[in-house]
Design an enzyme around this catalytic site. Structure first.
Site, PDB file in Angstrom:
ATOM      1  CG  HIS A 142      10.537  -1.176   5.361  1.00 61.12           C
ATOM      2  ND1 HIS A 142       9.323  -2.226   5.785  1.00 61.12           N
ATOM      3  CD2 HIS A 142      10.610  -0.363   5.877  1.00 61.12           C
ATOM      4  CE1 HIS A 142       8.366  -1.648   6.599  1.00 61.12           C
ATOM      5  NE2 HIS A 142       9.597  -0.215   6.989  1.00 61.12           N
ATOM      6  CG  ASP A 196       9.681   2.708  11.014  1.00 58.31           C
ATOM      7  OD1 ASP A 196       8.504   3.382   9.764  1.00 58.31           O
ATOM      8  OD2 ASP A 196       9.212   1.820  11.490  1.00 58.31           O
TER       9      ASP A 196
HETATM   10  C1  1DF Z   1       4.989  -1.088  11.924  1.00 54.13           C
HETATM   11  C2  1DF Z   1       6.588  -0.694  12.256  1.00 54.13           C
HETATM   12  C3  1DF Z   1       4.240  -0.892  11.269  1.00 54.13           C
HETATM   13  C4  1DF Z   1       7.183  -0.040  10.928  1.00 54.13           C
HETATM   14  C5  1DF Z   1       5.371  -0.887   9.764  1.00 54.13           C
HETATM   15  O1  1DF Z   1       5.093  -0.693   8.233  1.00 54.13           O
HETATM   16  C6  1DF Z   1       6.608  -0.250   9.479  1.00 54.13           C
HETATM   17  C7  1DF Z   1       4.448  -1.326  13.105  1.00 54.13           C
HETATM   18  C8  1DF Z   1       3.815  -1.730   8.073  1.00 54.13           C
HETATM   19  O2  1DF Z   1       4.263  -0.656  13.995  1.00 54.13           O
HETATM   20  O3  1DF Z   1       3.185  -2.264  12.922  1.00 54.13           O
HETATM   21  O4  1DF Z   1       7.210   0.106   8.512  1.00 54.13           O
HETATM   22  N1  1DF Z   1       8.906  -0.175  11.092  1.00 54.13           N
HETATM   23  O5  1DF Z   1       9.569  -0.035  10.339  1.00 54.13           O
HETATM   24  O6  1DF Z   1       9.116  -0.181  12.488  1.00 54.13           O
HETATM   25 MN    MN Z   2       9.145   1.151   8.363  1.00 52.39          MN
END
Ligand code: 1DF
Ligand code: MN
Length: 358
Positions: free
Chosen positions: A188, A314
């Site tokens: 991730h 997500d």
């Molecule tokens: C965000 C996006 C934050 C994802 C995440 O974990 C995350 C974000 C802190 O939009 O700030 O897992 N993502 O996977 O797109």
């Molecule tokens: Mn994510």
């Protein structure tokens, strides 16, 4: 962010299993607060969690409220969005932001807490095992405990750990354990490490908008070129965000990797048993987290096969009911669509079909 005016997704001829869904134990927020108070905070961590933990914006407040819940808030949102099951992981960067000893001990706390949530809602939640790459031997043990004692069948690693990549052989004990226990590793995203983030941060592009994808795509490519999959041929890595764009790069990666090897340009770029794109096809699964885009999904299925592309929302970062409706409606044959939403996830995460279900 309540989407009250949007149409609720109806019943479908498949279960919707979302596979990159995040949670955060509230004790982890206390640890994060301590890290943020230290004199030299990692700039990516500061930018990401510093923002979410202090912003009064509706988006940040909503996300923080959802992240800590493994009960009715989450299940209410799943019901509203037509999500039958979530495969849940410790939110990024998780224990990887911590010092080694705390990371090792807190991974166990987080996994126990997630396992409790799954026990309370076994038809709705599936858990991933969080590990601390800071201590590869302990990480390998936690994979074993997660499988044997907590009933979890997959692992989450939030990309780099204090700027170090799993292509370094000192981490390969983790891959050995993952291969032995048949647990795919969800690689991730994390924010770019301190020595990479400058130009991203300067432009406000360090997070999910782009920095995540660049950093995690690089990490996955480093696994390929370092020979991880020649050594662990059965290892499976899961990438979100449509494979962090790697399928789109496949042709050029194959050509330029071969050219680099032929010209003996770098000692660390050695011949591999197969082409970079062959590893994408045999050692990777890809989810569409953050990318509710039928053309990109179709393209990725054409590169990897329809058996290796899975649905993800997500949650709570991209809780968007309209995207579920859009994906329900995409022009794709019913067998392939059921693989995408349901059966690929069941096979990969070993999720039985609920008795009364669909
Ligand atoms: C965000 C996006 C934050 C994802 C995440 O974990 C995350 C974000 C802190 O939009 O700030 O897992 N993502 O996977 O797109
Ligand atoms: Mn994510």
């Amino acid at each position: 962010m309540t989407h009250k005016n949007l149409q609720k997704p109806g019943k479908a001829p498949y279960l919707r299993i979302a596979t990159e869904e995040a949670f955060c134990p509230s004790e982890m927020l206390d640890i994060y607060r301590n890290i943020l108070k230290q004199p030299h905070v990692d700039p990516g961590f500061q930018s990401l969690m510093g923002f979410y933990m202090s912003s009064p914006s509706e988006r940040a407040q909503h996300i923080m409220r959802c992240l800590v819940d493994l009960d009715q808030v989450r299940i209410g949102h799943m019901d509203d969005a037509g999500i039958d099951m979530q495969v849940i992981a410790l939110t990024s960067p998780g224990v990887q932001a911590m010092d080694r000893d705390l990371a090792v001990s807190f991974a166990k706390v987080a996994n126990d807490e997630l396992a409790e949530g799954v026990r309370r809602h076994p038809d709705r939640f599936v858990g991933m095992i969080a590990v601390a790459p800071q201590d590869p031997a302990e990480a390998a043990k936690e994979i074993q405990r997660g499988v044997n004692e907590l009933g979890m069948n997959s692992v989450v690693i939030n990309s780099h750990t204090h700027g170090e990549y799993l292509s370094d052989q000192k981490f390969w004990e983790i891959f050995e354990a993952a291969q032995a226990h048949d647990t795919p590793i969800y690689l991730h995203p994390n924010t770019p490490p301190a020595n990479m983030i400058g130009p991203f941060l300067e432009a406000g592009l360090d997070g999910a908008v782009y920095g995540f994808g660049v950093e995690t795509g690089l990490h996955a490519l480093r696994l390929i070129t370092s020979g991880v999959f020649d050594r662990f041929p059965k290892l499976q890595i899961i990438l979100g965000h449509m494979g962090e764009a790697l399928p789109f790069w496949a042709y050029r990666l194959d050509y330029m990797h071969a050219a680099t090897v032929r010209s003996n340009r770098y000692p660390m770029v050695q011949p591999l048993k197969r082409k970079p794109s062959d590893y994408l096809r045999e050692n990777f699964h890809i989810t569409n987290s953050g990318m509710a885009w039928p053309k990109a999904i179709e393209f990725t299925q054409s590169v990897l096969s329809e058996d290796r592309v899975l649905y993800a929302m997500d949650y709570p970062y991209q809780y968007a009911i309209d995207e579920v409706n859009a994906l329900d409606g995409m022009d794709m044959n019913p067998t392939t669509k059921k693989k995408f939403f349901q059966t690929n996830a069941q096979a990969l995460f070993k999720i039985p079909t609920p008795k009364a279900g669909a």
